[in-house]
Every structure is written in C-alpha cells, then in structure tokens.
Design a protein around this motif. Sequence first.
Motif, PDB file in Angstrom:
ATOM      1  N   PHE A 219       4.214  -5.640  -2.087  1.00  0.00           N
ATOM      2  CA  PHE A 219       5.222  -4.720  -1.869  1.00  0.00           C
ATOM      3  C   PHE A 219       4.599  -3.433  -1.233  1.00  0.00           C
ATOM      4  N   ILE A 220       5.185  -2.926  -0.027  1.00  0.00           N
ATOM      5  CA  ILE A 220       4.743  -1.845   0.805  1.00  0.00           C
ATOM      6  C   ILE A 220       5.698  -0.647   0.327  1.00  0.00           C
ATOM      7  N   VAL A 221       5.122   0.604  -0.063  1.00  0.00           N
ATOM      8  CA  VAL A 221       5.687   1.918  -0.177  1.00  0.00           C
ATOM      9  C   VAL A 221       4.854   3.066   0.564  1.00  0.00           C
TER      10      VAL A 221
ATOM     11  N   GLU B 188       0.970   2.721   0.656  1.00  0.00           N
ATOM     12  CA  GLU B 188       0.420   1.890  -0.204  1.00  0.00           C
ATOM     13  C   GLU B 188       0.933   0.264  -0.200  1.00  0.00           C
ATOM     14  N   ARG B 189       0.054  -0.647  -0.197  1.00  0.00           N
ATOM     15  CA  ARG B 189       0.311  -1.910  -0.622  1.00  0.00           C
ATOM     16  C   ARG B 189      -0.118  -2.468  -2.025  1.00  0.00           C
ATOM     17  N   ARG B 190       0.695  -3.217  -2.516  1.00  0.00           N
ATOM     18  CA  ARG B 190       0.407  -3.877  -3.755  1.00  0.00           C
ATOM     19  C   ARG B 190       1.095  -5.241  -4.131  1.00  0.00           C
TER      20      ARG B 190
END
Lengths: 107, 107
Positions: free
Chosen positions: B62-64, B67-69
């Motif tokens: 997930f990209i926000v 940030e990527r996680r």
Amino acid sequence: MDVYTLNEMIRYQPDKMAKVDLAASPHLICGLNCFEPGQQQKVHAHKGADKLYYLVEGSGEFIVGEERRTLAQGQLLFVPEDVEHGVVNTGAGRLVVLIVIAPNPHP
Amino acid sequence: MDVYTLNEMIRYQPDKMAKVDLAASPHLICGLNCFEPGQQQKVHAHKGADKLYYLVEGSGEFIVGEERRTLAQGQLLFVPEDVEHGVVNTGAGRLVVLIVIAPNPHP
C-alpha cells in the motif's frame, strides 16, 4: 501510515460490550465493538449519519428498524441515517464487529 | 435489511483489478477491490473524502503519500482526504480489500 492491526486491538469487558476507537476524522469514525456471548448493544440511532457493520469474527443478531437477522463472519450491514439499530451476541463464541459511522457524529 | 455476504460477491478480471459496488449514500460509498497477483490500483487521491481499506484476504503493498508498506489480512488503513494512495498485489495469492470512502465523492 495510519495502520491498525485488528487482532492486536480486540479487547473485552466482563460487564458490557467493549468499544475500541480506531481512526477518526470529520468525515467518519471507525472502531471495533467486541461482545462476549450474551452481551448487547442497545437499540439506538445516529442522527444524520450512516453506519456500516462488518463482522470480523463470530455471529449475532442484528436489529435494524423492525427487522431482526442473524449475521455471521464476513457479512456487511448498512444502516441508513436515523434508523434504529442494535446488536445481540446470540452466538456461542465472541463477536467482533468493525464499525464505520459517516459523517462523524461528534467531530 | 441491507446485508452483503462478501464471499459471494468477490470477482476478478484477468486484465485489471475488479471493483464491486456495495452500499452507497450521500455520506459514504463502500465496495470491494479484488486483485489477482500483480494487479494494481494506480496512485490517486479523493478530494475532500477520506478512505478506509480493510484487508479481507491476502496481502499487498500500500502506498500513501511517500510511504510504502506491505499489509496483510486483518489490517485496516486510513487514508486522509486529498492524500495520494495506491495498491499493488505483491503477494502470491489473490488480494481482496473492503473500501469505504466518506463522503461519497459522486453523490
């Protein structure tokens, strides 16, 4: 990143349903409602705000207006604004429900 | 009673992520995003509307914003209004995400 690992946040109270707050903004609030067997959320309504219930674990009886229906893990329920609704954990095990209310009734 | 049994509504498309519409009102929309391995939802933003992702099945990146996680089944992600976000199914299996956007961006 605003991430919640639900399994780590579930908790119970012996005397009543436990509420766990998750994200909140002016547009919505979300949280967990955690029921021991037999515990309930009394019938109530949210003026001008819709509600979603997603059953994360367990099963229980959901009341919306004049209707009653047993729902189980993996089901989603939409309750329109101003409509009375409530929950009873009629299952043999614990019931965990993810709830979203939009907009936030207490911004 | 407006109930959705998610397991019965999941579907996939060979060429791109599949979207399944569930409840909608002026206050919110909700639905399923269903990804085959490798499928993605391109980075985008919702003006004036927050988004929740709940991972029903599988895992993915997930990209926000910057940030990527990698998130997995049982995790919930809150994306504030106007913030760019996207998803890639980096897992070996299928990814199913329940999404809620509030308010409804297209009422």
